[in-house]
Structures are given as C-alpha cells and as structure tokens.
Design an enzyme around this catalytic site. Sequence first.
Site, short mmCIF file in Angstrom:
data_model
loop_
_atom_site.label_atom_id
_atom_site.label_comp_id
_atom_site.label_asym_id
_atom_site.label_seq_id
_atom_site.Cartn_x
_atom_site.Cartn_y
_atom_site.Cartn_z
N HIS A 218 0.82 -1.20 0.00
CA HIS A 218 0.00 0.00 0.00
C HIS A 218 0.86 1.26 0.00
CE1 HIS A 218 -3.84 1.85 -0.28
NE2 HIS A 218 -3.43 2.77 0.57
N TYR A 222 1.33 4.97 -2.60
CA TYR A 222 1.61 6.37 -2.27
C TYR A 222 2.96 6.81 -2.83
CZ TYR A 222 -2.61 5.95 0.35
OH TYR A 222 -3.92 5.74 0.66
N HIS A 369 -10.71 0.53 -9.83
CA HIS A 369 -10.21 1.51 -8.86
C HIS A 369 -8.79 1.94 -9.18
CE1 HIS A 369 -8.75 3.20 -5.08
NE2 HIS A 369 -7.91 2.18 -4.93
N PHE A 370 -7.92 0.95 -9.43
CA PHE A 370 -6.53 1.40 -9.60
C PHE A 370 -6.23 1.94 -10.99
CE2 PHE A 370 -5.57 -3.33 -9.80
CZ PHE A 370 -5.03 -3.38 -11.08
N HIS A 371 -7.16 1.72 -11.93
CA HIS A 371 -6.96 2.40 -13.21
C HIS A 371 -7.38 3.88 -13.13
CE1 HIS A 371 -6.02 -1.54 -14.87
NE2 HIS A 371 -5.43 -0.86 -15.84
N ARG A 434 -11.49 -10.50 -10.80
CA ARG A 434 -10.31 -9.90 -11.42
C ARG A 434 -9.29 -11.01 -11.65
NH1 ARG A 434 -6.65 -7.03 -6.70
NH2 ARG A 434 -5.31 -6.69 -8.49
N ARG A 435 -8.17 -10.68 -12.25
CA ARG A 435 -7.07 -11.60 -12.51
C ARG A 435 -7.55 -12.89 -13.17
NH1 ARG A 435 -6.18 -11.15 -6.67
NH2 ARG A 435 -4.66 -9.53 -6.19
FE1 HAS Z 1 -6.24 1.90 -3.46
C1 HAS Z 1 -6.50 -1.54 -3.83
C2 HAS Z 1 -7.91 1.72 -0.49
C3 HAS Z 1 -5.79 5.31 -2.98
C4 HAS Z 1 -3.89 1.94 -5.96
N1 HAS Z 1 -5.38 0.47 -4.68
C5 HAS Z 1 -5.64 -0.88 -4.68
C6 HAS Z 1 -4.83 -1.51 -5.68
C7 HAS Z 1 -4.05 -0.53 -6.25
C8 HAS Z 1 -4.42 0.72 -5.62
C9 HAS Z 1 -3.00 -0.73 -7.32
O1 HAS Z 1 -8.77 -0.46 1.47
C10 HAS Z 1 -4.87 -3.01 -6.06
C11 HAS Z 1 -3.80 -3.81 -5.40
C12 HAS Z 1 -3.90 -5.24 -5.85
O2 HAS Z 1 -3.37 -5.57 -6.92
O3 HAS Z 1 -4.56 -6.03 -5.14
N2 HAS Z 1 -6.80 3.27 -2.03
C13 HAS Z 1 -7.49 2.99 -0.91
C14 HAS Z 1 -7.72 4.22 -0.16
C15 HAS Z 1 -7.14 5.23 -0.88
C16 HAS Z 1 -6.54 4.61 -2.04
C17 HAS Z 1 -8.45 4.37 1.14
N3 HAS Z 1 -5.08 3.34 -4.31
C18 HAS Z 1 -5.04 4.66 -3.97
C19 HAS Z 1 -4.09 5.35 -4.79
C20 HAS Z 1 -3.54 4.40 -5.64
C21 HAS Z 1 -4.18 3.14 -5.32
C22 HAS Z 1 -3.75 6.81 -4.67
C23 HAS Z 1 -2.51 4.52 -6.67
C24 HAS Z 1 -1.86 5.61 -6.96
N4 HAS Z 1 -7.07 0.40 -2.40
C25 HAS Z 1 -7.68 0.53 -1.18
C26 HAS Z 1 -8.07 -0.81 -0.69
C27 HAS Z 1 -7.66 -1.73 -1.64
C28 HAS Z 1 -7.05 -0.96 -2.69
C29 HAS Z 1 -8.74 -1.15 0.56
C30 HAS Z 1 -7.80 -3.27 -1.56
C31 HAS Z 1 -9.07 -3.74 -2.16
C32 HAS Z 1 -9.12 -5.26 -2.14
O4 HAS Z 1 -9.98 -5.79 -1.41
O5 HAS Z 1 -8.33 -5.91 -2.83
C33 HAS Z 1 -7.09 6.69 -0.47
O6 HAS Z 1 -5.75 7.12 -0.37
C34 HAS Z 1 -7.84 7.61 -1.39
C35 HAS Z 1 -7.93 9.02 -0.87
C36 HAS Z 1 -8.22 10.01 -1.96
C37 HAS Z 1 -9.18 10.94 -1.94
C38 HAS Z 1 -9.37 11.84 -3.14
C39 HAS Z 1 -8.83 13.27 -2.92
C40 HAS Z 1 -8.95 14.06 -4.17
C41 HAS Z 1 -8.01 14.90 -4.67
C42 HAS Z 1 -8.25 15.59 -5.97
C43 HAS Z 1 -8.80 16.99 -5.77
C44 HAS Z 1 -9.27 17.54 -7.06
C45 HAS Z 1 -9.16 18.82 -7.42
C46 HAS Z 1 -9.70 19.23 -8.70
C47 HAS Z 1 -8.53 19.83 -6.57
C48 HAS Z 1 -10.05 11.15 -0.78
C49 HAS Z 1 -6.74 15.19 -3.96
C50 HAS Z 1 -10.35 20.57 -8.59
C51 HAS Z 1 -11.67 20.51 -9.23
C52 HAS Z 1 -12.34 21.61 -9.55
C53 HAS Z 1 -13.70 21.45 -10.15
C54 HAS Z 1 -11.82 22.96 -9.38
#
Ligand code: HAS
Length: 544
Positions: A218, A222, A369-371, A434-435
Amino acid sequence: MQVDRKDSKIAMAHIYVAMIALLLGGTAGLLQVLVRSGEFKLPWGIGYYQVLTVHGVLLGLILTTFFIYGFQIAAVSRTSGALSAKQRLLCWIGFWTMTTGTAMASAMVLLNEASVLYTFYAPLQAHWIFYLGLTLVVVGSWVGGLGQALRWMQWRKENKGQTSPLLSFMVVCNNLMWFVATIGVASEVLFQLLPWSLGLVERVDILLSRTLFWSFGHALVYFWLLPAYMIWYVVVPKVIGGKIFSDALSRLSFIMFVLFSVPVGLHHQLTEPGVDGSWKFLQVILTMMVVIPSLLTAFSLFATFEIRGRALGGKGVFGWLKQLPWGDARFFVPFLGMLVFIPGGAGGIVNASYQMNQLIHNTIWVTGHFHLTVATAVVLTFFGACYWLVPHLTGRTLTKEMNRLGIIQAIVWVVGMGIMSSAMHVAGLLGAPRRSAFSDYGGADIASTWISYQIAQAVGGTLLFIGILLFLYIFVKLCWFAPKGQEEFPIAEVAPNAEKTPAILENFKLWIVILVALVLIAYSFPIFDIISNAPLGSKGYKLW
Ligand code: HAS
C-alpha cells in the site's frame, strides 16, 4: 534556473527506460482487454497470465519507479542545486542496478518462467532469476534514493536554520517512506521466495509472504501518488500564475503520508482468514488516517485555483474557474488527473470499509479503482509533467502544436479510461472476478451478465492504447525534434500571507520514531501470531 546538464542526463536515462516500459506494458494491456472480451485468442501459445504479468510489472513497477526517480533527481537538482560527483555516482549506480534487475525479471516473464502477476503471490512459483531481478530493482532504488537525499542534507548543512526547498523536502519524504516500506517486501523475497525458488527450502508460509508483501504494497501506491502531489502542490500553481496556498500544509500532508502509508497493508487482506479481526480493525482506522492528507491536498488545490481565478477577475461561485489557463497542457492534463482522482479516491474509501470490501474484494471493481488512481490521476500528471520536464532536460521547447496534441491525448485518455474503468466497476459489482482470462464459466447465468462490460473494456482499452501511441509520439518529438531553446521547470512561490512553516515539520528524527512505533504496533503482533501458528507451508506451483 536550469537543471545541471549532468543531472539532466541521469534523469533522462530513467525516463527513457520508463517510456520503453510504457510501450511494452501498454501493448500487453491492449492484448488483455481483447482476450477478456472473448473475441480474440492470443497467438503462438502466449498465455493470458504471461501478458498480464508483463502489463503489471512493466507499468505498475517499472514505468512508475523509473519515471519517479527521473523526475525526483531533476527536482532535487533544480531546487537544492546540482548533485555532487558522489551523489551523481550513487544515482548512476542505482540506475544501472535497477535496469539490470528489470532486464532479468522481464526476461523470465518473456520466457514464460514467471507468470505470477505483479504481486507475485506464493504458492505460484517463479524462476529465481525473476525474484533476484526484482530484488535488484529495490536495492538499486535504495542507492539512487540515497543519492537524492544526500543532496537535500547537504543543502540543510549549507543553510542552517532555514526551511529547506519544498520540492526537495517532498522527495526526501517519498524516499523515506519507500525505504521503510520496501523492508517488508525485501524480507519476503530474501528470506522466503528466493530460498524456496532455489530449492533450498521445500515449503513457504503463504500468509506470512502475503502479509509482508502488503506491508509494502500500500505504501507503494503512495510512492506513485506523492510525485503527482509534488507536481500538483509546487508546479501547477506556477503554471497558472498563482502561489502555493501554504508551505506548512503541504509539508504536513507529506509527513502524514510518511507516517500512515506503511501500517495499513492489512486492508488488502480483509478477507484473509488467518489474521485476527482486531488487527484488521486497527489498520482500517489507520487507513482512514491516510485519507486525511489527500483531503488536505484537495482543499489546498481548490484554494489555489480559486484565489488565482478571482485575482484574474472571476466572479460568482464558479466564475473563477473560467479564468484558469485551459489551453495550457501543463495545467489541463494534470487537472484532468485531479478530477479523476475524486471518484478514484472515493472508491478507495469504499474498498477500505470493512463490510463493503466483502462485496468488491477480488472482483474487477478493484482493477477499475486502480486504473482511476494510478493509471489516470498519477499517469496523466506524469504525462502533463513531461510537456515541460522533457524539453527542459533536453534543451528544447514545447511547441503550440505539441501542446494541442497533449490536450487531445489527455481527452482520449480520459474518455478511454471512463469507458474501461466504469465497465470494470459495474462488472465488479455484478461479481466478475479480477485476474482471470475470458471464461463463460460453463455457461453460468451470472457470467453472461459480465460479457457486455468486458466488450466495453476492450473499447476503452483500445482508446487507451491509441493514447499511449499519441503520448509517445509527443515524447519522441520533445526529445529529438522540437525546436531548441529553454523550457521552464516551473516552481511556484508560497503565498505571502501563508503561515510560517513550523521547524518541527522538518524534524525527521521525530517522524522516524513515530513511524517505527506505528509499524511495530500495527505489525509485530499479527506477524508474531502468523509465525507462531504457522501451518506446514506450501510447495511451489507453476499453473501456467
Ligand atoms: Fe487503493 C486496492 C484503499 C488510494 C492503488 N489500490 C488498490 C490496488 C491498487 C491501488 C494498485 O482499502 C490493487 C492492489 C492489488 O493488486 O490487489 N486506495 C485505498 C484508499 C485510498 C486509495 C483508502 N489506491 C489509492 C491510490 C492508488 C491506489 C492513490 C494509486 C496511486 N485500495 C484501497 C483498498 C484496496 C485498494 C482497501 C484493496 C481492495 C481489495 O480488497 O483488494 C485513499 O488514499 C484515497 C484518498 C483520496 C481521496 C481523493 C482526494 C482528491 C483529490 C483531488 C482533488 C481535485 C481537485 C480538482 C482539486 C479522498 C486530492 C479541482 C476541481 C475543480 C472542479 C476545481
């Protein structure tokens, strides 16, 4: 402010390897979505899982690590000053070690000796050269990361009592997190998988190996995300003519990532029967803690955009949005990444929620999700960064034509990903695993509900492949054919009315102590439990 010529060369060497990985890994991705649609069979005995391993390893591990190091070396050299001969040598040693490891691991996958996917879960057993290759990638990254960190430390010595350059500080945070996280996977490979694949031991403890992997896995996500955040916090405000909302807030969010990225791996194992529920509960709470710095980032970016838009005369609730430079690929492309990260991050919170995880675990929802997160929010930001970084490093300029093509490329990407990833999310909720290669599961009714979504994935995936070709065309132009000149490496200043940065944020000794304590609390008991109740272990399987 130009990156030193010699440092530019190291940075570009990393970026070239990343681009080769993008081309090969992207081609594998296209083949996969075609196979999964059920309309296409791979020729010459090539296996689906072999192609899936090429895709995951080259894009998830190699493209990202090499691009990040190329960018970080340039970032440190630009903000802390040119690397010393010793620091540069460390970066070159790191580069060649990682490249040798990549060649070894890739060769084994191409020879069909390691179709174990990018997570290389035991008891699937790869050739030992594959594991050794990945070990070299990790060891090389430690050496290269040290080279970068030493430059920041030198700056601190030369400028006692001053707050260090924000971008270099962020690089050090990312490398520190990476170093701590990789200890888990290095232990798994060195003490479990290598001896087992060499035949020195017959059996391996599956649960232990998977737990060590996810203690790294995980934080790995990040490690991909933080360089995108560096660009969002430090580069994008300058591109739009604005200022960094708050230096202190940016540093705080990075420190929170350092603290909370590692002790959360069990949220990938919520359905794992051998781990006590209380440890999963603790790590789910810590996972929610690691969401906070992303929310801080979203807040800070909204503020930066709104302040700038209003300064340019934007009125009303959303009028300021119109004032932003939508025609500038250096802003537009990462901005699309930010937008996509909103649903991507929300999906992550769903995944991390214990009960909802039961619904989506091991379904293609997770792939969706991860795409959105790594393959769009992060990758589009890297593409957008290339439009100033590559010409800056190669002594060329971004032409109007390439800028326009960059914008078109990003739109193609978002449309392709929108189709592919939405289809993955829906099919996942309908239970599609998946997979797995295409299968109608013996004509089962439920499997027939997935097929139209799998065809949609093939349509989206084909658009993404066109997006990769378009991007590589721009990349080649910027490396060798664009007009010679000077392209800016944009670094924004901090807003004049921002609060002063508290010195404690740079006190890495304190953060390391807290980080080690958190990792020990979250992992020592579960791992002790796993080892003391270890079953016999498993022999290796080669199912492909
Ligand atoms: Fe995830 C599975 C939970 C973030 C990548 N994640 C994966 C896998 C990958 C991955 C590759 O809890 C699969 C692994 C595998 O092969 O089995 N993930 C989270 C959580 C977050 C999260 C809580 N993941 C990421 C990020 C990744 C990534 C970042 C890659 C870069 N993920 C999981 C969990 C799994 C998981 C479980 C396991 C599932 C399972 O059962 O297998 C958090 O960090 C997300 C927080 C993000 C936010 C969004 C904030 C938004 C922002 C943009 C602001 C936009 C603006 C635009 C300012 C709350 C910062 C302005 C707009 C205007 C209109 C002006």
